[in-house]
Design a protein around this motif. Structure first.
Motif, PDB file in Angstrom:
ATOM      1  N   LEU A 205      63.436  35.332   9.067  1.00  0.00           N
ATOM      2  CA  LEU A 205      62.493  35.729   8.490  1.00  0.00           C
ATOM      3  C   LEU A 205      63.803  36.252   7.500  1.00  0.00           C
ATOM      4  O   LEU A 205      64.152  36.950   7.044  1.00  0.00           O
ATOM      5  CB  LEU A 205      61.941  37.630   8.730  1.00  0.00           C
ATOM      6  N   LEU A 206      63.126  35.895   6.056  1.00  0.00           N
ATOM      7  CA  LEU A 206      63.307  35.412   4.427  1.00  0.00           C
ATOM      8  C   LEU A 206      62.992  37.237   4.371  1.00  0.00           C
ATOM      9  O   LEU A 206      64.659  37.485   3.682  1.00  0.00           O
ATOM     10  CB  LEU A 206      63.302  34.665   3.605  1.00  0.00           C
ATOM     11  N   GLU A 207      62.150  37.867   4.003  1.00  0.00           N
ATOM     12  CA  GLU A 207      62.456  38.756   3.068  1.00  0.00           C
ATOM     13  C   GLU A 207      60.660  39.679   3.916  1.00  0.00           C
ATOM     14  O   GLU A 207      59.525  38.734   4.286  1.00  0.00           O
ATOM     15  CB  GLU A 207      61.811  38.875   1.690  1.00  0.00           C
ATOM     16  N   ILE A 208      60.815  40.622   3.645  1.00  0.00           N
ATOM     17  CA  ILE A 208      59.341  41.444   3.853  1.00  0.00           C
ATOM     18  C   ILE A 208      58.729  42.269   2.871  1.00  0.00           C
ATOM     19  O   ILE A 208      60.129  43.561   1.891  1.00  0.00           O
ATOM     20  CB  ILE A 208      59.773  42.942   4.792  1.00  0.00           C
ATOM     21  N   GLU A 209      57.997  42.444   1.759  1.00  0.00           N
ATOM     22  CA  GLU A 209      57.091  42.952   0.968  1.00  0.00           C
ATOM     23  C   GLU A 209      56.854  44.038   1.324  1.00  0.00           C
ATOM     24  O   GLU A 209      56.292  44.325   1.835  1.00  0.00           O
ATOM     25  CB  GLU A 209      56.870  41.657  -0.221  1.00  0.00           C
ATOM     26  N   ASP A 210      57.160  45.121  -0.134  1.00  0.00           N
ATOM     27  CA  ASP A 210      56.686  46.181   0.165  1.00  0.00           C
ATOM     28  C   ASP A 210      55.509  46.681  -0.168  1.00  0.00           C
ATOM     29  O   ASP A 210      54.015  45.077  -0.498  1.00  0.00           O
ATOM     30  CB  ASP A 210      57.028  47.144  -1.119  1.00  0.00           C
TER      31      ASP A 210
ATOM     32  N   GLU B  85      47.078  46.902  -2.106  1.00  0.00           N
ATOM     33  CA  GLU B  85      45.618  47.002  -0.702  1.00  0.00           C
ATOM     34  C   GLU B  85      46.411  47.862   0.668  1.00  0.00           C
ATOM     35  O   GLU B  85      45.765  47.996   1.414  1.00  0.00           O
ATOM     36  CB  GLU B  85      44.808  45.216  -0.535  1.00  0.00           C
ATOM     37  N   GLY B  86      47.073  47.930   0.631  1.00  0.00           N
ATOM     38  CA  GLY B  86      48.151  48.658   1.549  1.00  0.00           C
ATOM     39  C   GLY B  86      48.985  47.642   2.360  1.00  0.00           C
ATOM     40  O   GLY B  86      49.396  47.977   3.651  1.00  0.00           O
ATOM     41  N   GLY B  87      49.165  46.392   1.831  1.00  0.00           N
ATOM     42  CA  GLY B  87      49.066  45.815   3.419  1.00  0.00           C
ATOM     43  C   GLY B  87      50.597  45.127   2.671  1.00  0.00           C
ATOM     44  O   GLY B  87      51.716  44.782   1.740  1.00  0.00           O
ATOM     45  N   ILE B  88      51.330  43.864   3.447  1.00  0.00           N
ATOM     46  CA  ILE B  88      52.618  44.382   4.309  1.00  0.00           C
ATOM     47  C   ILE B  88      52.576  42.718   4.595  1.00  0.00           C
ATOM     48  O   ILE B  88      51.966  42.210   4.720  1.00  0.00           O
ATOM     49  CB  ILE B  88      53.319  44.632   5.206  1.00  0.00           C
TER      50      ILE B  88
ATOM     51  N   VAL C 171      42.440  47.460   8.355  1.00  0.00           N
ATOM     52  CA  VAL C 171      41.154  47.958   7.840  1.00  0.00           C
ATOM     53  C   VAL C 171      39.785  48.200   8.753  1.00  0.00           C
ATOM     54  O   VAL C 171      40.045  47.912  10.222  1.00  0.00           O
ATOM     55  CB  VAL C 171      40.566  45.969   7.425  1.00  0.00           C
ATOM     56  N   ASP C 172      40.029  49.600   8.106  1.00  0.00           N
ATOM     57  CA  ASP C 172      38.863  50.078   9.439  1.00  0.00           C
ATOM     58  C   ASP C 172      39.299  50.760  10.817  1.00  0.00           C
ATOM     59  O   ASP C 172      38.851  50.714  12.077  1.00  0.00           O
ATOM     60  CB  ASP C 172      37.636  49.263   9.783  1.00  0.00           C
ATOM     61  N   GLY C 173      40.843  50.182  10.865  1.00  0.00           N
ATOM     62  CA  GLY C 173      41.594  51.361  12.112  1.00  0.00           C
ATOM     63  C   GLY C 173      42.433  49.757  12.443  1.00  0.00           C
ATOM     64  O   GLY C 173      42.919  50.314  13.973  1.00  0.00           O
ATOM     65  N   LYS C 174      41.269  48.979  12.105  1.00  0.00           N
ATOM     66  CA  LYS C 174      41.932  47.761  13.173  1.00  0.00           C
ATOM     67  C   LYS C 174      43.166  46.752  11.990  1.00  0.00           C
ATOM     68  O   LYS C 174      42.961  47.345  10.574  1.00  0.00           O
ATOM     69  CB  LYS C 174      40.808  46.956  13.713  1.00  0.00           C
TER      70      LYS C 174
END
Length: 50
Positions: free
Chosen positions: A12-17, A21-24, A39-42
Motif C-alpha cells: 500500500l503506497l498511500e491512503i487518501e483522505d 462523497e466521503g469515500g476513502i 451508501v445507505d449503510g452498506k
C-alpha cells in the motif's frame, strides 16, 4: 471478493483522505486504486483496474 484477489499482498503506497462523497482511496504499488464509501449503510467498493 474474488475480484479483489489481485490486491492481496500488494504494498500500500498511500491512503487518501475522504473525498467530497466521503469515500476513502487506497493506492497500491502496482497502480491499482480501491475506492471505499458508505451508501445507505452498506460498504460500496470500486477497484480500478478490476
Amino acid at each position: 471478493m474474488a475480484k479483489y484477489d489481485g490486491l492481496l499482498g500488494q504494498p500500500l503506497l498511500e491512503i487518501e483522505d475522504p473525498d467530497k462523497e466521503g469515500g476513502i482511496t487506497f493506492i497500491m504499488k502496482d497502480n491499482r486504486f480501491l475506492f471505499i464509501k458508505m451508501v445507505d449503510g452498506k460498504i460500496e467498493t470500486v477497484s480500478i483496474p478490476e
